[in-house]
Scaffold this motif. Sequence first.
Motif, PDB file in Angstrom:
ATOM      1  N   LEU A  88       0.727  -1.310  -0.002  1.00  0.00           N
ATOM      2  CA  LEU A  88      -0.010  -0.080  -0.160  1.00  0.00           C
ATOM      3  C   LEU A  88       0.708   1.341   0.056  1.00  0.00           C
ATOM      4  O   LEU A  88       0.826   2.265  -0.678  1.00  0.00           O
ATOM      5  CB  LEU A  88      -1.105  -0.003   1.250  1.00  0.00           C
ATOM      6  N   LEU A  89       1.782   1.251   0.867  1.00  0.00           N
ATOM      7  CA  LEU A  89       2.648   2.286   0.886  1.00  0.00           C
ATOM      8  C   LEU A  89       3.649   2.690  -0.227  1.00  0.00           C
ATOM      9  O   LEU A  89       3.877   3.562  -0.693  1.00  0.00           O
ATOM     10  CB  LEU A  89       3.790   2.309   2.316  1.00  0.00           C
ATOM     11  N   PHE A  90       3.994   1.411  -0.757  1.00  0.00           N
ATOM     12  CA  PHE A  90       5.442   1.610  -1.807  1.00  0.00           C
ATOM     13  C   PHE A  90       4.901   1.325  -3.150  1.00  0.00           C
ATOM     14  O   PHE A  90       5.698   1.527  -4.044  1.00  0.00           O
ATOM     15  CB  PHE A  90       6.673   1.014  -1.366  1.00  0.00           C
ATOM     16  N   ALA A  91       3.623   0.709  -3.330  1.00  0.00           N
ATOM     17  CA  ALA A  91       3.188   0.359  -4.795  1.00  0.00           C
ATOM     18  C   ALA A  91       1.861   1.358  -5.030  1.00  0.00           C
ATOM     19  O   ALA A  91       1.987   1.973  -6.094  1.00  0.00           O
ATOM     20  CB  ALA A  91       3.079  -0.891  -4.855  1.00  0.00           C
ATOM     21  N   LEU A  92       0.912   1.173  -4.207  1.00  0.00           N
ATOM     22  CA  LEU A  92      -0.333   1.907  -4.416  1.00  0.00           C
ATOM     23  C   LEU A  92      -0.223   3.311  -4.156  1.00  0.00           C
ATOM     24  O   LEU A  92      -0.560   4.033  -5.093  1.00  0.00           O
ATOM     25  CB  LEU A  92      -1.322   1.444  -3.686  1.00  0.00           C
ATOM     26  N   PHE A  93       0.428   3.823  -3.054  1.00  0.00           N
ATOM     27  CA  PHE A  93       0.374   5.267  -2.930  1.00  0.00           C
ATOM     28  C   PHE A  93       1.294   6.012  -3.567  1.00  0.00           C
ATOM     29  O   PHE A  93       0.733   7.137  -4.141  1.00  0.00           O
ATOM     30  CB  PHE A  93       1.097   5.342  -1.458  1.00  0.00           C
ATOM     31  N   PRO A  94       2.301   5.520  -4.380  1.00  0.00           N
ATOM     32  CA  PRO A  94       3.010   6.368  -5.265  1.00  0.00           C
ATOM     33  C   PRO A  94       2.319   6.327  -6.634  1.00  0.00           C
ATOM     34  O   PRO A  94       2.330   7.302  -6.938  1.00  0.00           O
ATOM     35  CB  PRO A  94       4.327   5.212  -5.616  1.00  0.00           C
ATOM     36  N   LEU A  95       1.307   5.571  -6.965  1.00  0.00           N
ATOM     37  CA  LEU A  95       0.560   5.672  -8.031  1.00  0.00           C
ATOM     38  C   LEU A  95      -0.546   6.783  -7.807  1.00  0.00           C
ATOM     39  O   LEU A  95      -0.963   7.676  -8.746  1.00  0.00           O
ATOM     40  CB  LEU A  95      -0.275   4.349  -8.501  1.00  0.00           C
ATOM     41  N   ILE A 102       0.019   9.493  -5.896  1.00  0.00           N
ATOM     42  CA  ILE A 102       0.707  10.548  -6.008  1.00  0.00           C
ATOM     43  C   ILE A 102       1.180  11.017  -7.520  1.00  0.00           C
ATOM     44  O   ILE A 102       1.044  12.130  -7.875  1.00  0.00           O
ATOM     45  CB  ILE A 102       2.165  10.485  -5.247  1.00  0.00           C
ATOM     46  N   MET A 103       1.360   9.973  -8.214  1.00  0.00           N
ATOM     47  CA  MET A 103       1.772  10.074  -9.740  1.00  0.00           C
ATOM     48  C   MET A 103       0.231  10.566 -10.399  1.00  0.00           C
ATOM     49  O   MET A 103       0.589  11.654 -11.051  1.00  0.00           O
ATOM     50  CB  MET A 103       2.060   8.785 -10.179  1.00  0.00           C
ATOM     51  N   TYR A 161      -1.999  12.325  -9.029  1.00  0.00           N
ATOM     52  CA  TYR A 161      -2.169  14.025  -8.246  1.00  0.00           C
ATOM     53  C   TYR A 161      -1.053  14.814  -9.021  1.00  0.00           C
ATOM     54  O   TYR A 161      -1.550  16.132  -9.645  1.00  0.00           O
ATOM     55  CB  TYR A 161      -1.606  13.787  -6.851  1.00  0.00           C
ATOM     56  N   ILE A 219      -4.292  -6.768  -4.505  1.00  0.00           N
ATOM     57  CA  ILE A 219      -3.334  -5.724  -4.233  1.00  0.00           C
ATOM     58  C   ILE A 219      -1.895  -5.963  -4.232  1.00  0.00           C
ATOM     59  O   ILE A 219      -0.923  -5.363  -4.672  1.00  0.00           O
ATOM     60  CB  ILE A 219      -3.540  -5.121  -3.081  1.00  0.00           C
ATOM     61  N   MET A 265      -0.466  -6.947  -7.688  1.00  0.00           N
ATOM     62  CA  MET A 265      -0.500  -5.746  -8.760  1.00  0.00           C
ATOM     63  C   MET A 265       0.742  -5.385  -9.250  1.00  0.00           C
ATOM     64  O   MET A 265       0.633  -5.324 -10.508  1.00  0.00           O
ATOM     65  CB  MET A 265      -1.210  -4.427  -7.904  1.00  0.00           C
ATOM     66  N   MET A 313       6.224   1.810 -12.112  1.00  0.00           N
ATOM     67  CA  MET A 313       6.561   1.608 -10.667  1.00  0.00           C
ATOM     68  C   MET A 313       7.754   2.549 -10.197  1.00  0.00           C
ATOM     69  O   MET A 313       7.575   2.982  -8.958  1.00  0.00           O
ATOM     70  CB  MET A 313       6.810   0.005 -10.309  1.00  0.00           C
ATOM     71  N   SER A 356       6.750   6.222 -10.398  1.00  0.00           N
ATOM     72  CA  SER A 356       5.736   6.830  -9.405  1.00  0.00           C
ATOM     73  C   SER A 356       6.580   6.657  -7.964  1.00  0.00           C
ATOM     74  O   SER A 356       6.067   7.720  -7.156  1.00  0.00           O
ATOM     75  CB  SER A 356       4.506   6.123  -9.487  1.00  0.00           C
ATOM     76  N   SER A 357       7.503   5.970  -7.646  1.00  0.00           N
ATOM     77  CA  SER A 357       7.924   5.867  -6.409  1.00  0.00           C
ATOM     78  C   SER A 357       8.901   7.212  -6.376  1.00  0.00           C
ATOM     79  O   SER A 357       9.147   7.802  -5.371  1.00  0.00           O
ATOM     80  CB  SER A 357       8.864   4.650  -6.236  1.00  0.00           C
ATOM     81  N   LEU A 371       8.453   9.975  -7.901  1.00  0.00           N
ATOM     82  CA  LEU A 371       7.452  11.079  -7.613  1.00  0.00           C
ATOM     83  C   LEU A 371       7.120  11.215  -6.134  1.00  0.00           C
ATOM     84  O   LEU A 371       6.972  12.598  -5.471  1.00  0.00           O
ATOM     85  CB  LEU A 371       6.246  11.001  -8.495  1.00  0.00           C
ATOM     86  N   MET A 372       6.850   9.929  -5.427  1.00  0.00           N
ATOM     87  CA  MET A 372       6.368  10.084  -4.160  1.00  0.00           C
ATOM     88  C   MET A 372       7.710  10.644  -3.098  1.00  0.00           C
ATOM     89  O   MET A 372       7.330  11.361  -2.418  1.00  0.00           O
ATOM     90  CB  MET A 372       6.245   8.678  -3.750  1.00  0.00           C
ATOM     91  N   VAL A 410       8.997  -4.531  -3.344  1.00  0.00           N
ATOM     92  CA  VAL A 410       7.647  -4.426  -3.961  1.00  0.00           C
ATOM     93  C   VAL A 410       7.112  -5.117  -5.415  1.00  0.00           C
ATOM     94  O   VAL A 410       6.130  -6.040  -5.424  1.00  0.00           O
ATOM     95  CB  VAL A 410       7.259  -2.994  -4.161  1.00  0.00           C
TER      96      VAL A 410
END
Lengths: 274, 268
Positions: A18-25, A27-28, A30, B103, B106, B115, B118-119, B121-122, B141
Amino acid sequence: MIKDRRTIMTWPAMLTLLLFALFPLVIMFYTSFISDATGEFSMANYAKFFSNLTYIKVTGTSILISLCVTLVSLVIAYPLAYIMAKKLKGLKNIILVLVIIPFFTNQLVRVYSWLIFLQDGGILNRLFMTFGLAENGLGILYTKAAVIIGLTHAFFPYMVVTIFMALERLDDAMLEASRSLGASKTTTFMKVIFPLSMPGVISGVTIVFIPCLGSFVEPRILGGTGGLTIGNIIEDQFFEIYGWNFGAAIAFLLLAMVLICMGGLNSAGKRWQV
Amino acid sequence: MSNNNKTGVLGKILIILVLLYLYAPIFVLMLLSFNESRYNSLPFAFTLDWYRDLAEDRALMEAAKNSMVLALITGIICVILGTMFILGQRYLARRTEGIFNSIVMMPMSIPWLIMGLSSLLMIRQLGFEKNMIFVALGHIVISLPYSLLVLRARISSLDKSLEEMSASLGAGPLTTFRRITLPALAPAMIAGGFLSFMISFDNFPISYFLMPSGYSTLPIEIQLSIKFGFTPEINALSTVIIGFSLVVLAIVGLIMRSNIKSLVGGDN
């Protein structure tokens, strides 16, 4: 229902994802709405993409290359898987392993080996010249064809495996029944074998087409300027041009494309499920 | 049947052509790593110079060390997270299990390019600097789904009632885990660990986006040398990497034996 406390064991993996795969998406998604120039929240990045013909063209090239790779893979993989599943006895597992091994060799090494192999003055070039097939060098490297060759090499083993597994599950008695009821070999293939192998074909197509859409290493190294893909455009935003938010917008469009294709192939697969 | 014979010959030709396509470039590359010419030109003259250069190349050795450490960390953490997940998952309600599953799996169906970026960017959005911990997390991941595939193939053969029996006979949860669950899962844990090790070791896209400056891995070094002009040293390096991958793959294969197919056909 009482919640079982042992399910706590699933949390560490879930949390990591959730933190390092889904959340970055998220953010992307946004950042794709934030303009690189003004920092304002707008649709500017998407407008920029759709108003520039170059980007649309490259997207077209990506889709074209991915389709070619998928088609070529299917044309090679189906007969190969069929022969392995139905004609070979003990050898089939050895050949299966031989087909899978290159998939596990380093991606960069694989691409580099094609660069060396296809280059003018390289081995293949010499071979062709000796037989009088090419006079002034092959001219394959730095074209779309080279990208297709490299990507097919990377992904078609997957397709061999999915089709092989579908065909191997097929009951021989069914084929004999079809035969003994008077169906010709061709009819048996068209009406029995092929439809029953469709789930394997579809998961093979999924497994080849989708990574091709997102590829950027093979096109960059083998493709020259004509073989560049949407992946390269995104890459450039991050490493050359520093339009990260614009890059995020293109990446989101790519992701949307991937998800739509996957949804389509998935429902097509369900229709063929026995 | 004569007809069968004909397809037999055509089939053999097809198999040979496919194997040639798959292996020819790699073999040529390996051969050239023993060739004296700096420009990969013939005639062939045997030398081990490129391997000596390789051994003396500080930057490459440093990159090799980074690749190894990253892959080891990824392998170990994927086994721990994966085993825990697979054990706990059995007690989830059906619907939750489906959601959790999609999940964790994914990253298998999202291009690694996405992948990676996006990391990145985070990391920027949250105000962090790039560092090796984020690279490792990125590798974990994307590798986790693969180790889960291997583990799942194995756990379906482990009977839940066996653990319950052990518990009802008075064994504590730890004893049950040590005596029943762990021995049953061990081969899959080792195979899954090696598999995620390999995926991390070979990974380029994630490292490419997340690697802090001044650090690199072997795939990044190869990419750099393709970009800025390469010497046969890279042939030697590639040969070593291929050899190393084959050894790891052979170990996984021996452990999984007939289960090699489960590495690939996740949804089948």
